[in-house]
Design an enzyme around this catalytic site. Structure first.
Site, mmCIF file in Angstrom:
data_model
loop_
_atom_site.group_PDB
_atom_site.id
_atom_site.type_symbol
_atom_site.label_atom_id
_atom_site.label_comp_id
_atom_site.label_asym_id
_atom_site.label_seq_id
_atom_site.Cartn_x
_atom_site.Cartn_y
_atom_site.Cartn_z
ATOM 1 N N GLU A 1 -99.481 -73.536 35.860
ATOM 2 C CA GLU A 1 -98.526 -75.021 35.726
ATOM 3 C C GLU A 1 -98.067 -75.045 34.353
ATOM 4 O OE1 GLU A 1 -101.698 -77.851 37.134
ATOM 5 O OE2 GLU A 1 -102.690 -75.862 37.755
ATOM 6 N N HIS B 1 -103.196 -85.732 37.993
ATOM 7 C CA HIS B 1 -101.814 -85.477 38.646
ATOM 8 C C HIS B 1 -101.183 -86.640 39.118
ATOM 9 C CE1 HIS B 1 -102.711 -81.383 37.975
ATOM 10 N NE2 HIS B 1 -103.515 -81.059 39.131
ATOM 11 N N HIS C 1 -97.435 -77.405 41.221
ATOM 12 C CA HIS C 1 -98.658 -76.806 41.613
ATOM 13 C C HIS C 1 -98.775 -75.658 42.505
ATOM 14 C CE1 HIS C 1 -102.995 -77.261 41.577
ATOM 15 N NE2 HIS C 1 -102.979 -78.091 40.719
#
Ligand code: BGC
Length: 370
Positions: A335, A125, A198
C-alpha cells in the site's frame, strides 16, 4: 489484390487497438444501490476488472512465463461481501486516511477532531460505513485511454473528517501490463488525507495456499516502528539486522516465523522508501516481488514516501471469487502511502490538505514474467 491489402490493413488496425472497456451491472448493495464492474483488456493478453463500490481493483488476469493467465487478486462475487464486517478491504481504495490514526483523534489548526475507533483503540482505513472503501463511486470509462475514473464527493464531516472532499481515482491498463492508479483530491476546509489501494496479491493465482515462496525486494533502508496497537512510535529505524531487511531479495517465508504466531503477527510494517529512481519519470521504486513457480513479477512504483507491506496476517479462510479460499498469510498488500498516524507525528511528511491545493498520488503495479 487491392481488396486483400485493405483487408490486411484492417486486421492490423484491429490488432493494435485495445478492446473497448466493458461495463456490466454487479448487483445491488444491501441498501439498494446498483454497482458496476468495468472490464479492461490490453493487447498483451492482460485483463483487469474494476468495481465502483469502493473504487476497487477486483481482478487482474496476468500471464505467467508460459503466457498462461491467472487472476492474481483477491475479491468477492457480490457487493454484500464487500460491505461485510470482515471484508479485509480486498482491492478497495481506503481512506480518507489509509492506515491508523491513534485513538481516532488528531488536532489540526488548534481544533481537535474525533474519528471512529473501528480498530480498537485506533482508527483504521477511514472508519465505518461511510469510509471511501464502503461507498459507491461514480465511474466513467475512457476507451481511448483504456481507463476508468471513479469520482466521489465526501461531505464535510463524513466519518468525522473536516472539509468537503472531492476525490477521484483513475485506473489505466497499459499495453505493457501495468495498472497505473492516479489519485486526485481537493477540499474546501483544511483536512488530512492519505489514500491508498488495498489490493491483495498472490502471484501464483489468488486462492493459492501460500506466499512464503514469493521473493521480495523493498527499496527501503528504514521503517517506522510501531507499538503493540500498531501505532508508529515516531522513530525512523534501520531495517539492517532485522527481518524487515529486504534490501536484498528474500523469500517471505524465510523469516516470517520470527514474528511469532499471535493473532495478526507477521509482516505489517510501513517502510520509508529510499526514492530509488525508476524508469518512469517522477516515480521511485517501492518493491519487486517474484513468484518462482509461475515466473510472474510485480514491480511497484510510486511518488509516495512510504509503503505498507502487509502479509495477510488477518486472513482466515474467507471465501472469495469463484469459491476460492483465502488462507492465513496467503496474500500480500503493498500500500503506497504516507506513514501511519502522520496527523499526530509532526516530524513525519505532512498529510494536511488545504483549500486551493490538490492532493495527487500515483502508484503503478507493473507485471512481467521471467
Ligand atoms: C493494515 C493491517 C490491517 C489490514 C486490514 C492493513 O493495511 O496494515 O494492520 O489489519 O490492513 O485488512
Amino acid at each position: 489484390m487491392m481488396i486483400l491489402r485493405t483487408a490486411a490493413l484492417a486486421t492490423l488496425a484491429i490488432a493494435s487497438v485495445a478492446p473497448a472497456v466493458e461495463v456490466a451491472e454487479f448487483g445491488k448493495t444491501p441498501g439498494g444501490e446498483m454497482t458496476h464492474v468495468y472490464t479492461l483488456e490490453n493487447k498483451s493478453g492482460m485483463k483487469v476488472k474494476l468495481l465502483d463500490l469502493g473504487a476497487t481493483l477486483m481482478a487482474a488476469e496476468v500471464p505467467d512465463k508460459e503466457g498462461k493467465t491467472a487472476d492474481v487478486l483477491f475479491g468477492f462475487d457480490d457487493p454484500a461481501k464487500y460491505l461485510s464486517d470482515d471484508n479485509q478491504y480486498f482491492g478497495n481504495v481506503v481512506g480518507r486516511y489509509g492506515n491508523r490514526i491513534a485513538k481516532g483523534k488528531f488536532t489540526l489548526d488548534g481544533k481537535e477532531y474525533t474519528l471512529a475507533t473501528n480498530n480498537p483503540p485506533n482508527h483504521l482505513h477511514g472508519g465505518g460505513d461511510r469510509a471511501l472503501s464502503k461507498v459507491v463511486w461514480k465511474g466513467e470509462k475512457s476507451d481511448a485511454d483504456n481507463s476508468v475514473t471513479f469520482s466521489y464527493t465526501s461531505p464535510d464531516g463524513e466519518e468525522g473528517y473536516p472539509g468537503e472532499l472531492k476525490a477521484q481515482v483513475t485506473y489505466t491498463l497499459t499495453d505493457d501490463n501495468a495498472v497505473r492508479i492516479e489519485y486526485e483530491a481537493t477540499t474546501d476546509k483544511p483536512t488530512v488525507l492519505n489514500l491508498t489501494n488495498h489490493a491483495y496479491f498472490n502471484l501464483s493465482g489468488a486462492g493459492s495456499p501460500t506466499i512464503n515462496d514469493h521473493v521480495v525486494t523493498l527499496y527501503a533502508d528504514h521503517y517506522t516502528p510501531v507499538d503493540d496497537t500498531l501505532i508508529t512510535t515516531g522513530e525512523i529505524a534501520k531495517v539492517e539486522g532485522t527481518a524487515l531487511d529486504f534490501r536484498e531479495p528474500h523469500a517471505i517465508g524465510d523469516r516470517v516465523d520470527s514474528f511469532g504466531d499471535a493473532e495478526g503477527a507477521g509482516y505489517d510494517h510501513n517502510f520509508v522508501l529510499n526514492k530509488t529512481p525508476s524508469d518512469v519519470e517522477g516515480l521511485h521504486k517501492a518493491a519487486t516481488v517474484k513468484d518462482p513457480k509461475s515466473g510472474r513479477v510485480l514491480t511497484v512504483l510510486t511518488d509516495q514516501p512510504g509503503v505498507q507491506f502487509y502479509g495477510g496476517n488477518f486472513l482466515k479462510g474467507q471465501t472469495g471469487k469463484d469459491g476460492k479460499t483465502y488462507a492465513h498469510r496467503s496474500g500480500f498488500c503493498l500500500e503506497t502511502q504516507h506513514y501511519p498516524d502522520s496527523p499526530n507525528k509532526p516530524d513525519f511528511p505532512s498529510v494536511v490538505l488545504r483549500p486551493g491545493e490538490t492532493y495527487t498520488h500515483t502508484c503503478v503495479y507493473a507485471f512481467s514474467a521471467e
